[in-house]
Design a protein around this motif. Structure first.
Motif, PDB file in Angstrom:
ATOM      1  N   MET A 128      84.403 -42.223   1.074  1.00  0.00           N
ATOM      2  CA  MET A 128      83.637 -40.995   1.245  1.00  0.00           C
ATOM      3  C   MET A 128      83.312 -40.772   2.716  1.00  0.00           C
ATOM      4  O   MET A 128      83.431 -39.649   3.241  1.00  0.00           O
ATOM      5  CB  MET A 128      82.341 -41.080   0.434  1.00  0.00           C
ATOM      6  CG  MET A 128      81.453 -39.854   0.540  1.00  0.00           C
ATOM      7  SD  MET A 128      79.916 -40.074  -0.367  1.00  0.00           S
ATOM      8  CE  MET A 128      79.169 -41.403   0.578  1.00  0.00           C
ATOM      9  N   CYS A 129      82.922 -41.838   3.386  1.00  0.00           N
ATOM     10  CA  CYS A 129      82.600 -41.749   4.814  1.00  0.00           C
ATOM     11  C   CYS A 129      83.837 -41.356   5.614  1.00  0.00           C
ATOM     12  O   CYS A 129      83.788 -40.498   6.507  1.00  0.00           O
ATOM     13  CB  CYS A 129      82.042 -43.086   5.291  1.00  0.00           C
ATOM     14  SG  CYS A 129      81.619 -43.134   7.043  1.00  0.00           S
ATOM     15  N   TRP A 130      84.960 -41.967   5.294  1.00  0.00           N
ATOM     16  CA  TRP A 130      86.199 -41.730   6.042  1.00  0.00           C
ATOM     17  C   TRP A 130      86.692 -40.292   5.879  1.00  0.00           C
ATOM     18  O   TRP A 130      87.095 -39.633   6.827  1.00  0.00           O
ATOM     19  CB  TRP A 130      87.261 -42.730   5.569  1.00  0.00           C
ATOM     20  CG  TRP A 130      88.638 -42.465   6.091  1.00  0.00           C
ATOM     21  CD1 TRP A 130      89.017 -42.352   7.397  1.00  0.00           C
ATOM     22  CD2 TRP A 130      89.812 -42.253   5.298  1.00  0.00           C
ATOM     23  NE1 TRP A 130      90.366 -42.100   7.472  1.00  0.00           N
ATOM     24  CE2 TRP A 130      90.879 -42.044   6.197  1.00  0.00           C
ATOM     25  CE3 TRP A 130      90.064 -42.264   3.924  1.00  0.00           C
ATOM     26  CZ2 TRP A 130      92.186 -41.812   5.767  1.00  0.00           C
ATOM     27  CZ3 TRP A 130      91.355 -42.049   3.494  1.00  0.00           C
ATOM     28  CH2 TRP A 130      92.403 -41.815   4.416  1.00  0.00           C
ATOM     29  N   ARG A 131      86.597 -39.767   4.645  1.00  0.00           N
ATOM     30  CA  ARG A 131      87.191 -38.458   4.368  1.00  0.00           C
ATOM     31  C   ARG A 131      86.217 -37.307   4.614  1.00  0.00           C
ATOM     32  O   ARG A 131      86.650 -36.194   4.936  1.00  0.00           O
ATOM     33  CB  ARG A 131      87.673 -38.404   2.920  1.00  0.00           C
ATOM     34  CG  ARG A 131      88.749 -39.421   2.593  1.00  0.00           C
ATOM     35  CD  ARG A 131      89.298 -39.231   1.207  1.00  0.00           C
ATOM     36  NE  ARG A 131      89.948 -37.917   1.055  1.00  0.00           N
ATOM     37  CZ  ARG A 131      90.531 -37.521  -0.075  1.00  0.00           C
ATOM     38  NH1 ARG A 131      90.517 -38.311  -1.140  1.00  0.00           N
ATOM     39  NH2 ARG A 131      91.093 -36.336  -0.148  1.00  0.00           N
ATOM     40  N   LEU A 132      84.914 -37.551   4.424  1.00  0.00           N
ATOM     41  CA  LEU A 132      83.962 -36.439   4.462  1.00  0.00           C
ATOM     42  C   LEU A 132      82.962 -36.497   5.608  1.00  0.00           C
ATOM     43  O   LEU A 132      82.687 -35.475   6.241  1.00  0.00           O
ATOM     44  CB  LEU A 132      83.197 -36.372   3.121  1.00  0.00           C
ATOM     45  CG  LEU A 132      84.055 -36.188   1.870  1.00  0.00           C
ATOM     46  CD1 LEU A 132      83.176 -36.234   0.627  1.00  0.00           C
ATOM     47  CD2 LEU A 132      84.815 -34.872   1.938  1.00  0.00           C
ATOM     48  N   VAL A 133      82.377 -37.668   5.862  1.00  0.00           N
ATOM     49  CA  VAL A 133      81.313 -37.763   6.865  1.00  0.00           C
ATOM     50  C   VAL A 133      81.592 -38.953   7.777  1.00  0.00           C
ATOM     51  O   VAL A 133      80.991 -40.026   7.621  1.00  0.00           O
ATOM     52  CB  VAL A 133      79.923 -37.922   6.199  1.00  0.00           C
ATOM     53  CG1 VAL A 133      78.814 -37.645   7.208  1.00  0.00           C
ATOM     54  CG2 VAL A 133      79.778 -37.022   4.991  1.00  0.00           C
ATOM     55  N   PRO A 134      82.507 -38.837   8.725  1.00  0.00           N
ATOM     56  CA  PRO A 134      82.895 -39.979   9.564  1.00  0.00           C
ATOM     57  C   PRO A 134      81.748 -40.579  10.370  1.00  0.00           C
ATOM     58  O   PRO A 134      81.799 -41.748  10.734  1.00  0.00           O
ATOM     59  CB  PRO A 134      83.962 -39.377  10.487  1.00  0.00           C
ATOM     60  CG  PRO A 134      84.463 -38.171   9.755  1.00  0.00           C
ATOM     61  CD  PRO A 134      83.296 -37.639   9.006  1.00  0.00           C
ATOM     62  N   THR A 135      80.713 -39.783  10.673  1.00  0.00           N
ATOM     63  CA  THR A 135      79.613 -40.291  11.497  1.00  0.00           C
ATOM     64  C   THR A 135      78.547 -41.020  10.694  1.00  0.00           C
ATOM     65  O   THR A 135      77.572 -41.505  11.258  1.00  0.00           O
ATOM     66  CB  THR A 135      78.944 -39.128  12.243  1.00  0.00           C
ATOM     67  OG1 THR A 135      78.463 -38.169  11.289  1.00  0.00           O
ATOM     68  CG2 THR A 135      79.921 -38.455  13.192  1.00  0.00           C
ATOM     69  N   LEU A 136      78.702 -41.095   9.382  1.00  0.00           N
ATOM     70  CA  LEU A 136      77.695 -41.746   8.545  1.00  0.00           C
ATOM     71  C   LEU A 136      77.700 -43.254   8.791  1.00  0.00           C
ATOM     72  O   LEU A 136      78.735 -43.911   8.685  1.00  0.00           O
ATOM     73  CB  LEU A 136      77.972 -41.465   7.068  1.00  0.00           C
ATOM     74  CG  LEU A 136      76.954 -42.016   6.061  1.00  0.00           C
ATOM     75  CD1 LEU A 136      75.581 -41.407   6.291  1.00  0.00           C
ATOM     76  CD2 LEU A 136      77.419 -41.736   4.636  1.00  0.00           C
ATOM     77  N   ASP A 137      76.540 -43.810   9.123  1.00  0.00           N
ATOM     78  CA  ASP A 137      76.398 -45.238   9.407  1.00  0.00           C
ATOM     79  C   ASP A 137      76.054 -45.965   8.108  1.00  0.00           C
ATOM     80  O   ASP A 137      74.883 -46.065   7.722  1.00  0.00           O
ATOM     81  CB  ASP A 137      75.310 -45.466  10.457  1.00  0.00           C
ATOM     82  CG  ASP A 137      75.263 -46.911  10.957  1.00  0.00           C
ATOM     83  OD1 ASP A 137      75.845 -47.784  10.288  1.00  0.00           O
ATOM     84  OD2 ASP A 137      74.646 -47.152  12.002  1.00  0.00           O
TER      85      ASP A 137
END
Length: 621
Positions: free
Chosen positions: A317-326
């Protein structure tokens, strides 16, 4: 009866140091919840075992132990168990000689835990040991054992429960491992071990009762202490006997049950004590049949697979939608959920879905028959027997859903404005303890969720969280409306006027920055008690739109996203309220609890504002 240990769970192995080490750990001992006749249980907290100051669960006695972790299976098998046992027994002996065991009887509840963690295969090995001291000669049984209901009348049993509960409340604990008791046909009195001289002063009867909460291995050490410390000072030479009450206090199907406790009388020997006649009672873990238990092996490879699957879903999900999510920050954040009802259950499941691993519930209600259909962490069986405590049941269910979560529950009340607590010293003292515990919980968590079903119950945590500069998320439901909002995160006192809170685990320039339309800094946003005072606006972030608040209206399928300044006359987060709370502490809170709502309105200037508004309206007319 032997003492049995509950199998160690996933969280404990997450906290353990894989290198060979020796550490102090803490556990708890209880009969609560078990059927009559079963041995006492030693439980090691999943994530709290290494926190020696962690609270002990209700109706449980603390136990202190030593963890010996080995770094190879061979060293686990060849560890000198006899030496470890003797070292622990000598520690108990020293605490008896020095008198420390009288001041702190928990020192008698010693246990050892030998472990090996095979991190490659996720196989874990462990073996418990319960060292105890034995008297050099056997103890003749004079009378019993018999059930408590065969020796005590119903009136005496009720008096015992009352006296015991009062002593626990005075000491600020939920259970006592050892205590003194003396009784006659009409009265039952209890006291602490260290008070034995005054408590038994002038006693002329043959009965010198001492009570033991759990009938298990440490009873031998307890009788050893009695023989060493009190034989000469209390018991006369004509009779040296003690009655032992094994007080088994438990709750079954919502009702308290102590009648399965047993009582017996033993004769103590006349003897001089020295290290030479000190015998160690070798007691490595028993199995359910009373024999020596084998090494316990725990296979957690399935747990690791589940955790990897959860993490993979979030990473995708982080990779495809929200790359800046820590994601690391999300996993480490500690969330405190005040309320374990419809909102609390749903928020907890959502937090787990986002990868949050530390979730704590606070609630004082029990599960009723109407709850499971609306609250997804409960089932019908949880309602039986007057219902399980919501906070404890919710935490237990989260761990069953995903063993990798660190979930805890606290069954406690939150004092509220306008709800007096000064009817008695007991009520006032309980309110003080509730406030102190709530303050500590808020201090130990990063994000506080207000999910209760009354407006008044949100006031105290809103004040404490604002004072401690904690991020607060507030959610409330109406019949066809709802509101979700985040409180303004106050600036740390030591920082400058323009600074935000850079060290907060959820802080960022985007999350706390200015709103798009109203130009309101994050630390100036209003709270739940001051949010309807200015025009709306929407703050942007890297996650898209993260509004100050969302107000939904189901009747017209409409959401409004307002943002508002903190109100300088707010009854929760204004500087006047926070200054009084930080200066006066509980004394200020007690005034709020015991006064009408006008107290806060007078303090913050709302009363004057209302008067001025009313005067202006009259002049205009």
């Amino acid at each position: 009866c032997p003492l049995l240990a509950v199998p160690l769970d996933v969280g404990f192995w997450h906290e353990i140091d894989p290198e060979e080490a020796e550490n102090d750990i803490k556990g708890s001992i209880t009969y609560n919840g078990d059927s009559a006749g079963l041995p006492a249980r030693l439980t090691i907290g999943e994530f709290s075992a290494f926190d020696m100051s962690a609270p002990t669960p209700a109706r449980c006695c603390p136990a202190i132990g030593t963890l010996y972790n080995t770094n190879t299976l061979e060293s686990f098998k060849t560890a000198d168990k006899k030496l470890l046992l003797e070292q622990a027994a000598n520690e108990i002996w020293e605490s008896i000689k020095s008198g420390a065991a009288l001041e702190n009887p928990v020192l008698l509840n010693k246990f050892l835990l030998l472990t090996f963690a095979d991190l490659k295969k996720y196989h874990f090995y462990y073996w418990f040991c319960y060292p105890a001291l034995c008297l050099p000669e056997s103890l003749p049984l004079i009378q019993g054992p018999v059930g408590l209901d065969q020796r005590f009348s119903l009136k005496q049993i009720q008096a015992l429960e009352c006296a015991y509960d009062n002593l626990c409340q005075t000491e600020g604990v939920t259970a006592l491992p050892y205590f003194l008791i003396k009784y006659d046909e009409n009265t039952v009195l209890v006291s602490l071990l260290k008070c034995y001289s005054d408590f038994f002063q002038g006693q002329r009867t043959k009965l010198f009762p001492f009570s033991l909460l759990m009938y298990f291995t440490p009873m031998f050490s307890f009788l050893f202490l009695v023989s060493h410390s009190w034989t000469l000072s209390i018991l006369s030479s004509s009779f040296q006997s003690v009655e032992v009450l094994c007080f088994r206090d438990r709750t079954m199907q919502g009702a308290r049950d102590v009648v399965h406790s047993i009582i017996f009388e033993v004769k103590l020997p006349e003897m001089a004590f020295s290290p030479g006649n000190l015998l160690v009672f070798e007691n490595w873990e028993f199995n359910a049949k009373g024999g020596a238990a084998e090494v316990q092996r725990l296979n957690l490879s399935f747990s690791r697979l589940a955790e990897s699957s959860v993490d993979l879903n979030l990473k995708l999900m982080c990779w495809r939608l929200v790359p800046t999510l820590d994601l690391d920050k999300v996993v480490s954040v500690k969330c405190l959920l005040l309320g374990a009802g419809t909102l609390g259950c749903s928020v907890a499941r959502t937090l787990m879905g986002w990868g949050v691993r530390h979730i704590t519930f606070v609630d004082n209600a029990k599960i009723s028959y109407s709850n499971p259909v609306r609250q997804p962490l409960y089932e019908f069986e949880d309602c039986l027997g007057s219902g399980k405590p919501k906070a404890l049941a919710a935490a237990d269910r989260l761990q069953k859903i995903f063993p990798g979560v660190n979930a805890m529950g606290f069954n406690m009340s939150i004092p509220m404005p306008g709800h007096p607590v000064n009817f008695s010293s007991v009520t006032l003292e309980q309110a003080r303890k509730d406030v102190e515990q709530l303050e500590q919980l808020i201090e130990n968590h990063d994000v506080i969720f207000l999910l209760m079903d009354t407006r008044e119950s949100r006031w105290l945590p809103a004040v404490i969280a604002a004072s401690k500069r904690k991020l607060v998320i507030n959610a409330a439901l109406g019949f066809d409306t709802f509101v979700v909002m985040r409180h303004g995160l106050k600036k740390p006192k030591q920082q400058g006027a323009g600074d935000l809170c850079p060290n907060h685990p959820m802080a960022s320039a985007d999350l706390l920055g200015s709103s798009l339309f109203a130009n309101i800094p994050g630390y100036k946003l209003g709270c739940y008690f001051c949010n309807d005072v200015v025009a709306p606006g929407d703050p942007p972030t890297s996650l898209g739109l993260v509004p100050h608040q969302i107000r939904g209206f189901l009747s017209r399928f409409d959401n409004v996203l307002p943002v508002s300044l903190a109100f300088d006359k707010c009854t929760a987060c204004s500087s006047k309220v926070l200054d009084h709370y930080e200066r006066e502490g509980f004394n200020f809170l007690a005034k709020v609890f015991n006064s009408s709502h006008s107290f806060l309105e007078d303090l913050t200037g709302l009363t004057l504002l209302h008067q001025e508004t009313q005067a202006a309206e009259e002049e205009s007319n």
